[in-house]
Scaffold this active site. Structure first.
Site, PDB file in Angstrom:
ATOM      1  NE  ARG A 153       5.372  -8.257  11.438  1.00 18.00           N
ATOM      2  CZ  ARG A 153       4.854  -7.049  11.626  1.00 18.00           C
ATOM      3  NH1 ARG A 153       3.577  -6.915  11.902  1.00 18.00           N
ATOM      4  NH2 ARG A 153       5.598  -5.983  11.527  1.00 18.00           N
ATOM      5  CE  LYS A 177       3.606   0.481   4.860  1.00 16.91           C
ATOM      6  NZ  LYS A 177       2.755   0.440   3.660  1.00 16.91           N
ATOM      7  CD  GLU A 209      -2.584  -1.225   2.630  1.00 15.53           C
ATOM      8  OE1 GLU A 209      -3.504  -0.412   2.812  1.00 15.53           O
ATOM      9  OE2 GLU A 209      -2.238  -2.065   3.488  1.00 15.53           O
TER      10      GLU A 209
END
Length: 507
Positions: A272, A282, A46
């Site tokens: 992850r 983020k 994104e």
């Protein structure tokens, strides 16, 4: 490229040992069975921030597997939230992927390219009685959704007729209503134990200018409605993502099963990358930038790939690090020392040597001729003759590090005694787990006040004056340094410390 031979039970290729990756035997089996003739993966960020070290693992997994098995990888921006997206982020992401050494197939893709198709598919779900326009406020929707232990309950607007839903959705599309007034939801199961299947939102009203589509739309599809269908449109064979999306997979598959998509990608999840002493949220990274706790997204103390690049990390060191930690489904925390080991290993083998005194103390050799200068020749690298030599002047006045001199030395002191501009970057956080604190204040309290020291008046050998941005060196006895890509000027390099010669944090 020939395809490797894989034993699915052992995950071992013939030939040299390779890092563990549970996806390898799956892909090999799909090719052997003829399910797929070419592997197509994608990296779908994104565009709402810069890439961080966690993204590096995803990039290496997706691009690496495609390369290994003779396939291709798409770079696609899942740009469904224009309020948080920016062209700056798009440019930075493209630059980071290239810097890591990967090339995507074809042009850069955007989920927004498929907005017309997604809109048509939304209408098909409405016509099939599988989607409806809901007027609940966000607070009411949260109440109706239930909890992990209690089922949700149906919205009073769930049983609207197909005609009503088509009309309301068309009016949403035409811009009649303000942001948040209505949403389009999939009609699945409000009692499902999987919260993602409790009539998830497909479209919401957002009067916002989009960086790709301009003002064409005032309704935007949600990520979960966009992601799987974009994969299907692009013919993705293996949709590889991190474990937090595992609970989203049933919804991913529900949409694919209920729409006339051209392909049916399969989603696979891996753990992850969780790196201690590091923030990868983020939201928190953006807070550090916005509140000026750091000097931008590419500050060398940041966990962004741009930050690691400015700090002097090489693409090879990050790729090797991602290989070392492997690809599996077990969550865990990786020690930052493994990343530092990877960059030390790379720079020890490749970085030229140089002399630089960070905290200089002038020494006069009184029995050396005052006007005499000898140019000593030293190898640029002890094991690489092809790098040549450098000249180091030796004269009456020399500079030593202040730590090499002490007026009242303790017993056993082996350095000098009577009669006998650089930037230093360290880890940004003091705590091994700075992301554990959800509270912003607690998270900021973990910032290491000594994460940046600026030294001026350093003394370096003349050859360093010719250093170009991103040239890397081992300053003997000091560590590995890089000429800053932004602050260096012709003939005036500014050096950032990449890493010390050895790990001092574990002591």
């Amino acid at each position: 490229m020939s395809k490797p031979t894989v034993d699915p039970t052992s995950n071992a290729k013939s030939g040299p040992a390779v890092p563990v990756n549970f996806l390898r035997p799956i892909i090999q089996a799909d090719l052997d069975s003829g399910k797929h003739t070419q592997i197509v993966t994608r990296f779908p960020p994104e565009p709402n921030g810069y890439l961080h070290i966690g993204h590096a693992k995803s990039i290496c997994v997706n691009f690496g597997l495609a390369q290994e098995f003779g396939g291709v990888t798409h770079l696609r921006f899942d740009d469904t939230n224009p309020a948080k997206e920016d062209q700056e982020y798009i440019d930075a992401i493209e630059s980071d992927v290239k810097w890591l050494g990967f090339e995507w197939s074809g042009e850069v893709r955007y989920a927004s390219q498929y907005f017309d198709q997604l809109h048509d598919w939304a209408i098909e779900l409405i016509k099939a009685g599988k989607a409806y326009v809901d007027d609940l406020t966000p607070e009411q929707a949260k109440e109706y959704r239930g909890s992990l232990t209690e089922p949700g309950k149906n919205s009073p607007f769930r049983d609207r007729s197909v005609e009503e839903n088509l009309d309301w959705f068309a009016r949403m599309r035409a811009g009649e209503f303000p942001d948040g007034a209505r949403v389009l939801r999939a009609k699945i199961d409000m009692a499902s134990p999987n919260m993602n299947l409790r009539d998830p939102i497909m479209y919401r009203i957002r009067h916002a200018h989009h960086h790709q589509t301009g003002d064409k739309w005032c309704i935007y599809p949600n990520y979960d409605f966009t992601h799987g269908q974009s994969d299907a449109i692009e013919g993705i064979t293996h949709s590889i993502c991190t474990l937090e999306f595992e609970s989203h997979r049933p919804l991913y598959e529900w949409f694919l099963q209920n729409l006339p998509v051209p392909a049916n990608p399969r989603q696979y999840e891996f753990s992850r990358l969780n790196l201690n002493y590091t923030i990868t949220s983020k939201r928190k990274l953006k807070q550090l930038v916005d509140e000026k706790h750091v000097n931008g997204w590419d500050d060398p103390r940041m966990s962004t790939l741009s930050g690691f690049r400015r700090r002097g990390y090489t693409p090879a060191s990050i790729r090797n690090f991602c290989d070392m930690i492997g690809t599996n489904r077990s969550d865990g925390v990786v020690d930052f020392g493994m990343l530092e080991f990877s960059i030390r290993q790379d720079l020890d083998a490749n970085a030229p040597r140089a002399m630089c005194v960070l905290r200089p103390l002038k020494v006069v050799i009184t029995n050396y001729p005052q006007d005499q200068v000898e140019n000593l020749e030293l190898p640029r690298h002890p094991q690489k003759e092809e790098l040549g030599v450098r000249k180091l002047p030796f004269a009456r006045e020399i500079y030593i590090d202040r730590d090499d001199f002490m007026e009242e030395p303790p017993k056993g002191y082996k350095r000098l005694e009577p009669n006998g501009e650089v930037r230093l970057y360290d880890r940004l956080f003091r705590s091994p787990n700075p992301e554990k604190a959800e509270d912003s204040a607690s998270f900021l309290d973990n910032i290491n006040p000594d994460s940046l020291q600026v030294l001026t008046g350093c003394r370096a050998e003349p050859s360093l004056g010719d250093a170009q941005p991103e040239d890397r060196f081992q300053f003997e006895r000091e560590g590995y340094f890089v000429a800053d890509i932004k602050d260096s000027k012709p003939g005036q390099p500014v050096f950032n410390r990449t890493v010390t010669l050895r790990d001092s944090w574990g002591q």
